[in-house]
Design a protein around this motif. Structure first.
Motif, PDB file in Angstrom:
ATOM      1  N   PRO A  49       0.810  -1.223   0.000  1.00 55.02           N
ATOM      2  CA  PRO A  49       0.000   0.000   0.000  1.00 55.02           C
ATOM      3  C   PRO A  49       0.844   1.275   0.000  1.00 55.02           C
ATOM      4  N   VAL A  50       0.367   2.264  -0.740  1.00 54.54           N
ATOM      5  CA  VAL A  50       1.025   3.569  -0.823  1.00 54.54           C
ATOM      6  C   VAL A  50       0.037   4.643  -0.372  1.00 54.54           C
ATOM      7  N   VAL A  51       0.507   5.514   0.514  1.00 56.09           N
ATOM      8  CA  VAL A  51      -0.279   6.643   0.993  1.00 56.09           C
ATOM      9  C   VAL A  51       0.348   7.918   0.434  1.00 56.09           C
ATOM     10  N   PHE A  52      -0.414   8.670  -0.337  1.00 54.66           N
ATOM     11  CA  PHE A  52       0.048   9.949  -0.871  1.00 54.66           C
ATOM     12  C   PHE A  52      -0.546  11.057  -0.009  1.00 54.66           C
ATOM     13  N   VAL A  53       0.319  11.893   0.538  1.00 59.94           N
ATOM     14  CA  VAL A  53      -0.114  12.963   1.428  1.00 59.94           C
ATOM     15  C   VAL A  53       0.106  14.303   0.728  1.00 59.94           C
ATOM     16  N   ARG A  54      -0.904  15.168   0.781  1.00 60.22           N
ATOM     17  CA  ARG A  54      -0.818  16.487   0.160  1.00 60.22           C
ATOM     18  C   ARG A  54      -1.094  17.560   1.204  1.00 60.22           C
ATOM     19  N   HIS A  55      -0.217  18.554   1.251  1.00 57.25           N
ATOM     20  CA  HIS A  55      -0.402  19.663   2.180  1.00 57.25           C
ATOM     21  C   HIS A  55      -1.221  20.757   1.509  1.00 57.25           C
ATOM     22  N   ASP A  56      -2.371  21.055   2.064  1.00 55.99           N
ATOM     23  CA  ASP A  56      -3.238  22.128   1.577  1.00 55.99           C
ATOM     24  C   ASP A  56      -3.072  23.316   2.516  1.00 55.99           C
ATOM     25  N   SER A  57      -2.078  24.153   2.249  1.00 57.86           N
ATOM     26  CA  SER A  57      -1.749  25.249   3.154  1.00 57.86           C
ATOM     27  C   SER A  57      -2.892  26.251   3.270  1.00 57.86           C
ATOM     28  N   GLU A  89      -4.247   2.039  -2.104  1.00 60.97           N
ATOM     29  CA  GLU A  89      -3.704   3.387  -2.249  1.00 60.97           C
ATOM     30  C   GLU A  89      -4.644   4.346  -1.539  1.00 60.97           C
ATOM     31  N   LEU A  90      -4.049   5.330  -0.875  1.00 67.44           N
ATOM     32  CA  LEU A  90      -4.843   6.291  -0.116  1.00 67.44           C
ATOM     33  C   LEU A  90      -4.305   7.690  -0.378  1.00 67.44           C
ATOM     34  N   LEU A  91      -5.204   8.660  -0.516  1.00 67.82           N
ATOM     35  CA  LEU A  91      -4.840  10.067  -0.597  1.00 67.82           C
ATOM     36  C   LEU A  91      -5.284  10.735   0.695  1.00 67.82           C
ATOM     37  N   ILE A  92      -4.334  11.408   1.354  1.00 69.70           N
ATOM     38  CA  ILE A  92      -4.634  12.166   2.568  1.00 69.70           C
ATOM     39  C   ILE A  92      -4.330  13.627   2.297  1.00 69.70           C
ATOM     40  N   THR A  93      -5.239  14.504   2.698  1.00 65.91           N
ATOM     41  CA  THR A  93      -4.972  15.940   2.643  1.00 65.91           C
ATOM     42  C   THR A  93      -4.881  16.453   4.079  1.00 65.91           C
ATOM     43  N   LYS A  94      -3.998  17.448   4.265  1.00 66.28           N
ATOM     44  CA  LYS A  94      -3.786  17.973   5.612  1.00 66.28           C
ATOM     45  C   LYS A  94      -3.460  19.459   5.539  1.00 66.28           C
ATOM     46  N   THR A  95      -3.596  20.134   6.681  1.00 66.27           N
ATOM     47  CA  THR A  95      -3.255  21.551   6.772  1.00 66.27           C
ATOM     48  C   THR A  95      -2.189  21.797   7.835  1.00 66.27           C
ATOM     49  N   VAL A  96      -1.733  20.741   8.504  1.00 68.04           N
ATOM     50  CA  VAL A  96      -0.698  20.834   9.536  1.00 68.04           C
ATOM     51  C   VAL A  96       0.436  19.889   9.174  1.00 68.04           C
ATOM     52  N   ASN A  97       1.449  19.781  10.042  1.00 67.87           N
ATOM     53  CA  ASN A  97       2.639  19.009   9.713  1.00 67.87           C
ATOM     54  C   ASN A  97       2.421  17.502   9.673  1.00 67.87           C
ATOM     55  N   SER A  98       1.606  16.969  10.541  1.00 73.40           N
ATOM     56  CA  SER A  98       1.472  15.522  10.648  1.00 73.40           C
ATOM     57  C   SER A  98       0.410  14.946   9.719  1.00 73.40           C
ATOM     58  N   PRO A 104      -8.551  11.342   4.906  1.00 77.22           N
ATOM     59  CA  PRO A 104      -9.122  10.626   6.048  1.00 77.22           C
ATOM     60  C   PRO A 104      -8.071  10.347   7.126  1.00 77.22           C
ATOM     61  N   ASP A 105      -8.507   9.712   8.200  1.00 75.26           N
ATOM     62  CA  ASP A 105      -7.677   9.444   9.372  1.00 75.26           C
ATOM     63  C   ASP A 105      -6.664   8.341   9.064  1.00 75.26           C
ATOM     64  N   LEU A 106      -5.371   8.699   9.026  1.00 76.53           N
ATOM     65  CA  LEU A 106      -4.316   7.742   8.674  1.00 76.53           C
ATOM     66  C   LEU A 106      -4.215   6.609   9.682  1.00 76.53           C
ATOM     67  N   ASP A 107      -4.262   6.929  10.966  1.00 72.98           N
ATOM     68  CA  ASP A 107      -4.161   5.899  11.999  1.00 72.98           C
ATOM     69  C   ASP A 107      -5.290   4.881  11.857  1.00 72.98           C
TER      70      ASP A 107
END
Length: 195
Positions: A49-57, A89-98, A104-107
């Motif tokens: 599995p691959v998780v792609f993380v994108r920062h949405d500042s 495969e999962l796409l995660i978007t975030k606005t902070v460092n972690s 969605p919730d990575l954990d």
């Protein structure tokens, strides 16, 4: 080193906006993008599995803000998305460092998939990569950081202290590895173990 059959690869913030040198300043590790690509390739070819993380500042001037071209993944990442040979495969978007504070919730996703080990690569070594690795360690995951599949930028801190990108990245690696949050290794070691 052992890489589990279902170990996830977490690819953090490999976005076009980080190529804007006038905003970020000098960077280190020009080989990082090739190393990130090689990790994605081996993960996809072995159906992991691959998780792609994108920062949405949320900052209006950030090259990573939504709606701006810099928010998009770099071309070599975008070309690889959706190309896994059956692995999740999962796409995660975030606005902070972690990445653990994204959507969605990575954990929750890792636990639902029965994943206890993950490898982190991406940008920036001492920011979102380090924060994601630290949180993963605190949550009980076996975390591996592919050090040369990360990069960062020169940074100024308190008291007028300035550190080069290499110094900042090395300090991050020492904290993560020496502090027991993650095992910090070279990309080749990860690729050889996962291949």
């Amino acid at each position: 080193m052992e890489i589990a059959e279902n170990a996830a690869l977490v690819v953090v913030d490999v976005q076009k906006g980080f190529d804007e040198a006038e905003f970020w300043g000098p960077r280190n590790n020009p080989e990082a993008d090739d190393n990130i690509a090689s990790l994605i390739d081996v993960w996809q070819s072995t159906e992991r599995p691959v998780v792609f993380v994108r920062h949405d500042s949320a900052k209006p001037q950030s090259p990573l803000r939504p709606g701006y071209e810099g928010n998009e993944f770099k071309e070599y990442v975008e070309r690889r998305r959706g190309k896994g040979a059956g692995g999740a495969e999962l796409l995660i978007t975030k606005t902070v460092n972690s990445a653990f504070y994204g959507t969605p919730d990575l954990d929750a996703w890792l636990r639902a998939e029965g994943i206890s080990q993950f490898v982190v690569a991406g940008i920036q070594t001492n920011m979102c990569v380090e924060t994601t690795a630290r949180m993963g360690g605190n949550l009980g995951y076996e975390v591996v950081v592919a050090y040369d599949a990360t990069y960062t930028f020169d940074l100024e801190g308190p008291f007028g202290w300035r550190r080069s990108a290499d110094e900042v990245a090395q300090a991050s690696a020492v904290s993560l590895h020496g502090g027991g949050f993650a095992r910090v290794v070279a990309t080749k070691e990860v690729v050889d173990a996962a291949g």
